[in-house]
Design a protein around this motif. Structure first.
Motif, PDB file in Angstrom:
ATOM      1  N   GLU A  69       0.823  -1.212   0.000  1.00 51.68           N
ATOM      2  CA  GLU A  69       0.000   0.000   0.000  1.00 51.68           C
ATOM      3  C   GLU A  69       0.855   1.259   0.000  1.00 51.68           C
ATOM      4  O   GLU A  69       0.597   2.202  -0.754  1.00 51.68           O
ATOM      5  CB  GLU A  69      -0.909   0.019   1.227  1.00 51.68           C
ATOM      6  CG  GLU A  69      -2.041  -0.976   1.199  1.00 51.68           C
ATOM      7  CD  GLU A  69      -2.839  -0.942   2.485  1.00 51.68           C
ATOM      8  OE1 GLU A  69      -2.650   0.013   3.285  1.00 51.68           O
ATOM      9  OE2 GLU A  69      -3.636  -1.865   2.713  1.00 51.68           O
ATOM     10  N   ARG A  84      -5.395   0.874  -0.920  1.00 53.16           N
ATOM     11  CA  ARG A  84      -6.031  -0.336  -0.372  1.00 53.16           C
ATOM     12  C   ARG A  84      -7.277  -0.696  -1.177  1.00 53.16           C
ATOM     13  O   ARG A  84      -7.546  -1.871  -1.455  1.00 53.16           O
ATOM     14  CB  ARG A  84      -6.395  -0.108   1.094  1.00 53.16           C
ATOM     15  CG  ARG A  84      -6.844  -1.361   1.843  1.00 53.16           C
ATOM     16  CD  ARG A  84      -7.117  -1.044   3.307  1.00 53.16           C
ATOM     17  NE  ARG A  84      -5.981  -0.362   3.902  1.00 53.16           N
ATOM     18  CZ  ARG A  84      -6.056   0.826   4.504  1.00 53.16           C
ATOM     19  NH1 ARG A  84      -7.218   1.466   4.581  1.00 53.16           N
ATOM     20  NH2 ARG A  84      -4.976   1.376   5.020  1.00 53.16           N
ATOM     21  N   LEU A  87      -6.241  -2.303  -4.460  1.00 54.55           N
ATOM     22  CA  LEU A  87      -5.828  -3.691  -4.260  1.00 54.55           C
ATOM     23  C   LEU A  87      -7.025  -4.598  -4.006  1.00 54.55           C
ATOM     24  O   LEU A  87      -7.038  -5.760  -4.437  1.00 54.55           O
ATOM     25  CB  LEU A  87      -4.838  -3.785  -3.099  1.00 54.55           C
ATOM     26  CG  LEU A  87      -3.459  -3.169  -3.361  1.00 54.55           C
ATOM     27  CD1 LEU A  87      -2.603  -3.215  -2.095  1.00 54.55           C
ATOM     28  CD2 LEU A  87      -2.752  -3.880  -4.509  1.00 54.55           C
ATOM     29  N   THR A  91      -7.964  -7.895  -6.056  1.00 56.16           N
ATOM     30  CA  THR A  91      -8.173  -9.148  -5.332  1.00 56.16           C
ATOM     31  C   THR A  91      -9.482  -9.791  -5.770  1.00 56.16           C
ATOM     32  O   THR A  91      -9.556 -11.012  -5.972  1.00 56.16           O
ATOM     33  CB  THR A  91      -8.186  -8.898  -3.818  1.00 56.16           C
ATOM     34  OG1 THR A  91      -6.949  -8.323  -3.414  1.00 56.16           O
ATOM     35  CG2 THR A  91      -8.397 -10.199  -3.051  1.00 56.16           C
ATOM     36  N   THR A  97      -3.437 -11.791  -4.751  1.00 53.75           N
ATOM     37  CA  THR A  97      -3.872 -12.622  -3.627  1.00 53.75           C
ATOM     38  C   THR A  97      -3.418 -11.980  -2.330  1.00 53.75           C
ATOM     39  O   THR A  97      -2.250 -11.589  -2.207  1.00 53.75           O
ATOM     40  CB  THR A  97      -3.264 -14.031  -3.732  1.00 53.75           C
ATOM     41  OG1 THR A  97      -3.599 -14.596  -5.006  1.00 53.75           O
ATOM     42  CG2 THR A  97      -3.777 -14.942  -2.626  1.00 53.75           C
ATOM     43  N   ALA A  98      -4.350 -11.850  -1.392  1.00 55.14           N
ATOM     44  CA  ALA A  98      -4.027 -11.309  -0.073  1.00 55.14           C
ATOM     45  C   ALA A  98      -3.923 -12.454   0.922  1.00 55.14           C
ATOM     46  O   ALA A  98      -4.856 -13.253   1.061  1.00 55.14           O
ATOM     47  CB  ALA A  98      -5.111 -10.325   0.363  1.00 55.14           C
ATOM     48  N   GLU A  99      -2.781 -12.552   1.589  1.00 55.99           N
ATOM     49  CA  GLU A  99      -2.550 -13.624   2.546  1.00 55.99           C
ATOM     50  C   GLU A  99      -2.145 -13.035   3.890  1.00 55.99           C
ATOM     51  O   GLU A  99      -1.367 -12.066   3.940  1.00 55.99           O
ATOM     52  CB  GLU A  99      -1.439 -14.560   2.058  1.00 55.99           C
ATOM     53  CG  GLU A  99      -1.765 -15.261   0.746  1.00 55.99           C
ATOM     54  CD  GLU A  99      -0.630 -16.178   0.309  1.00 55.99           C
ATOM     55  OE1 GLU A  99       0.327 -16.347   1.100  1.00 55.99           O
ATOM     56  OE2 GLU A  99      -0.715 -16.712  -0.803  1.00 55.99           O
ATOM     57  N   GLY A 103       0.869 -10.273   3.129  1.00 54.56           N
ATOM     58  CA  GLY A 103       0.429  -9.122   2.363  1.00 54.56           C
ATOM     59  C   GLY A 103      -0.184  -9.520   1.026  1.00 54.56           C
ATOM     60  O   GLY A 103      -0.665 -10.643   0.848  1.00 54.56           O
ATOM     61  N   VAL A 104      -0.134  -8.610   0.079  1.00 58.60           N
ATOM     62  CA  VAL A 104      -0.756  -8.803  -1.234  1.00 58.60           C
ATOM     63  C   VAL A 104       0.333  -9.073  -2.265  1.00 58.60           C
ATOM     64  O   VAL A 104       1.339  -8.364  -2.318  1.00 58.60           O
ATOM     65  CB  VAL A 104      -1.580  -7.557  -1.625  1.00 58.60           C
ATOM     66  CG1 VAL A 104      -2.204  -7.736  -3.006  1.00 58.60           C
ATOM     67  CG2 VAL A 104      -2.660  -7.274  -0.584  1.00 58.60           C
TER      68      VAL A 104
END
Length: 245
Positions: A69, A84, A87, A91, A97-99, A103-104
């Motif tokens: 970010e 954000r 993103l 997503t 992919t956000a984990e 992070g992304v």
């Protein structure tokens, strides 16, 4: 008797100026002179999402690349909230992919995810083509899309070939005139484009166009069989191309 108290008259809200005039929705303080008066401009989050999407689908941002970010905020001159939101859009498209704790990152489809994706594409494209067949129409844009695919293959431009390939399948799906099917299909298309950006199946020059010209005719006549056979073939080609890399 004392006179009743009157509230002061309501004044119109004060218009912000300078930096305060730009909100996180991306509305600029000064109107873009290139835009017609009164026409809404793109939100800042959409502009950022578009820029990152182009980087992903061009191959500039490879699978697994972290997207932070604070870096997006600094690069694009927006707030972290706006970054954000951008993103979150990507997503939802499954391009990133956000984990937790990681992070992304730019998405990386494994083999199982590819097969699952192709199954869903098969269901949507089959239903769209069934509608087209029952209406007895020929998709109005498909021949121009096939010609664009031929030109892109002849030039050896893989990104242009991907775009034209997308146009062919999109023309078939759009001909069903079902906004919901088209919307869901477009979301899957971004994932396929992401995968094929990094994995180029082994096709002889012109083979992709020849295959898709035949596919269009077969799918318009018998979508239930043709779509499944076509996507099973492309899945094998993609998996073999991935292993070759």
């Amino acid at each position: 008797m004392p006179r009743p108290r009157r509230d002061p008259p309501m004044l119109p809200p004060r218009r912000p100026t300078g930096r305060a005039a730009a909100s996180d929705t991306g509305a600029p303080a000064a109107r873009d002179a290139s835009r017609p008066h009164g026409a809404p401009g793109p939100r800042a989050a959409d502009v950022v999402a578009d820029a990152v999407r182009r980087g992903i689908l061009s191959g500039e941002l490879s699978p697994g690349t972290p997207l932070r970010e604070e870096e997006l905020s600094a690069t694009h001159g927006v707030s972290r909230h706006t970054a954000r939101t951008a993103l979150a859009t990507l997503t939802a498209e499954r391009l990133v992919t956000a984990e937790p704790y990681r992070g992304v990152r730019v998405s990386l489809l494994d083999d199982a995810a590819l097969v699952s994706l192709q199954h869903l594409r098969c269901a949507l494209e089959t239903e769209a083509l069934r509608i087209v067949r029952d209406r007895g129409i020929r998709p109005p844009d498909v021949d121009a899309a096939l010609d664009a695919l031929s030109a892109a293959e002849a030039s050896g431009d893989w990104p242009a070939t991907l775009e034209a390939h997308t146009r062919v399948h999109g023309a078939l799906v759009d001909a069903a005139d079902s906004p919901r099917i088209a919307e869901e299909y477009r979301r899957l298309d971004s994932e396929m484009h992401l995968l094929l950006t990094h994995v180029r199946p082994a096709y002889a020059p012109g083979a992709l166009t020849t295959e898709h010209r035949a596919y269009v005719e077969e799918a318009l006549a018998d979508p239930e069989r043709a779509v499944r056979a076509h996507l099973e073939h492309s899945t094998r080609a993609i998996l073999e191309g991935r292993r070759a890399h």
